[in-house]
Design an enzyme around this catalytic site. Structure first.
Site, PDB file in Angstrom:
ATOM      1  N   TYR A 292      34.255  43.766  40.978  1.00  0.00           N
ATOM      2  CA  TYR A 292      33.945  43.411  42.359  1.00  0.00           C
ATOM      3  C   TYR A 292      35.251  43.213  43.115  1.00  0.00           C
ATOM      4  O   TYR A 292      36.120  42.441  42.705  1.00  0.00           O
ATOM      5  CB  TYR A 292      33.119  42.122  42.384  1.00  0.00           C
ATOM      6  N   TYR A 343      30.540  49.406  50.598  1.00  0.00           N
ATOM      7  CA  TYR A 343      30.341  47.980  50.350  1.00  0.00           C
ATOM      8  C   TYR A 343      28.861  47.681  50.269  1.00  0.00           C
ATOM      9  O   TYR A 343      28.184  47.488  51.274  1.00  0.00           O
ATOM     10  CB  TYR A 343      30.990  47.162  51.471  1.00  0.00           C
TER      11      TYR A 343
END
Length: 396
Positions: A292, A343
């Site tokens: 991440y 994203y």
């Protein structure tokens, strides 16, 4: 809690379907529109029909609107599992872990996990997606009164603490951004594919010092879904099964005082070893890491806390070129991550992990995909999830 190695092999969980909508500046559709499309794409990818789905787990982003009402939108009947999951960027890993446990226990046979968001508005800058957030009151107003008015500022605070403790530099963070753009150049889905240099990173404007524009993730409209089912069933479906070998969560609960480890240690330090133990593996077995990366610093801290390098050595490790294509034994964020690809919260690393585990990465395929580690991060390093995926059902 029994892990995949402690249950009947037939009921071990596997990801059998992946659905990714058009991604980026895609207008005229809301988050539920993207979610419904992603589910349909994932189910079709698995060679199944919507009628085969008996479980749905949803997660929604900034725009909201993706909840249990998705069942009616998709006209699904007689579901055995339906819930909304919210751990912010850690939610994708959490959804897959809950889906895996449901499959193991026989609570459901075919569970779809979906995330979608549509924060971008045509004609407005990406930053507008974060405008108009609730103004805190009382003691909660002390942080913004001190100038910490955004998520960017709070992550900048965490990054600065790491810099002060270990000597981490902006140039070392920039090496992460440059490496991930190199991976993104080989990803047809990536929003940003033009090469960047370290000079480009250093000349990009400050967002919240020490974080520059190229340290920060994209904003995207779109949706991603995966289908989790039993390994036995996945073996007879058209796409290669991606076995869910291990999972874990960690929620540090940082205290807001000087004894906090914010910026020095993340939930990866706890959830990583736990997920690998469930899988019967060690960090040395991992060949692909999909981390991440809402900020370059998040990826750097995760590298350290998972044990890919020593604590405080994340900066030199990144600067060595180890994260770039062809940089070494470990392939990291092979699709370009959230910095350059798209994203979708925790679904960004998860979707690329499935692609890599299947061997479908094309020009960006990692040379070894035996063990793929996936991280999710939510809040200001408040929540963490880890998944261990593999094209192999066991260690043989």
């Amino acid at each position: 809690m029994a892990g995949p190695l402690n249950v009947r092999p037939a009921r071990r969980p596997a990801i059998a379907g992946l659905g990714i909508t058009e991604m980026g500046r895609v207008y005229g559709r809301n988050a539920e529109d993207f979610a419904a499309e992603a589910v349909r794409l994932a189910v079709a990818d698995a060679g199944l029909n919507l009628a085969d789905v008996d479980g749905v787990l949803t997660n929604t982003g900034l725009a909201g609107g993706v909840g249990i009402g998705l069942q009616r939108r998709l006209q699904l009947r007689d579901l055995r599992l339906l819930s909304e999951i919210q751990s912010y960027g850690a939610s994708a890993g959490a959804m897959v872990s809950y889906a895996s446990m449901a499959v193991q226990a026989g609570m459901a046979e075919t569970v779809v996990c979906v995330f979608a968001d549509a924060p971008l508005t045509e004609g407005k800058r990406s930053s507008a997606a974060y405008a108009g957030r609730r103004v805190p009151v009382g003691f909660d107003a002390l942080l913004p009164a001190a100038g910490l008015t955004s998520v960017n500022a709070l992550y900048a605070l965490a990054a600065r603490r790491h810099m002060e403790a270990y000597g981490t530099t902006s140039e070392q963070l920039g090496a992460i951004a440059v490496a991930q753009r190199q991976w993104a150049a080989m990803n047809p889905r990536a929003q940003l594919r033009d090469p960047i240099t370290l000079d480009d990173h250093q000349s990009s404007r400050w967002i919240a010092e020490p974080l520059r524009l190229l340290d920060c993730c994209l904003v995207s409209n779109g949706g991603v879904a995966v289908v989790v089912t039993t390994a036995e069933r996945a073996a007879h479906l058209p796409e290669p099964a991606v076995h869910v070998r291990g999972w874990a969560q960690s929620h540090p609960g940082y205290p807001e005082h000087r004894d906090s480890e914010l910026g020095l240690r993340s939930g990866a330090a706890q959830s990583g070893p736990a997920a690998l133990k469930m899988a019967g593996l060690s960090i040395a077995d991992v060949t692909v890491a999909e981390l991440y990366d809402c900020y370059t610093f998040t990826a750097l801290l995760s590298l350290e806390d998972y044990g890919f390098c020593e604590k405080g050595e994340g900066g030199p490790f990144a600067a060595s070129g180890a994260l770039a294509p062809g940089g070494g034994r470990l392939a990291v964020n092979t699709g370009g991550g959230q910095l350059s690809s798209y994203y979708m919260w925790g679904m960004t690393p998860l979707s690329e992990a499935v692609i890599q585990a299947r061997g479908h990465g094309g020009d960006r395929q990692a040379p070894a995909n035996d063990v793929v580690l996936v991280s999710g991060n939510g809040g200001i390093l408040d929540h963490h999830s880890t998944l261990v995926l593999s094209p192999h059902a066991d260690n043989d």
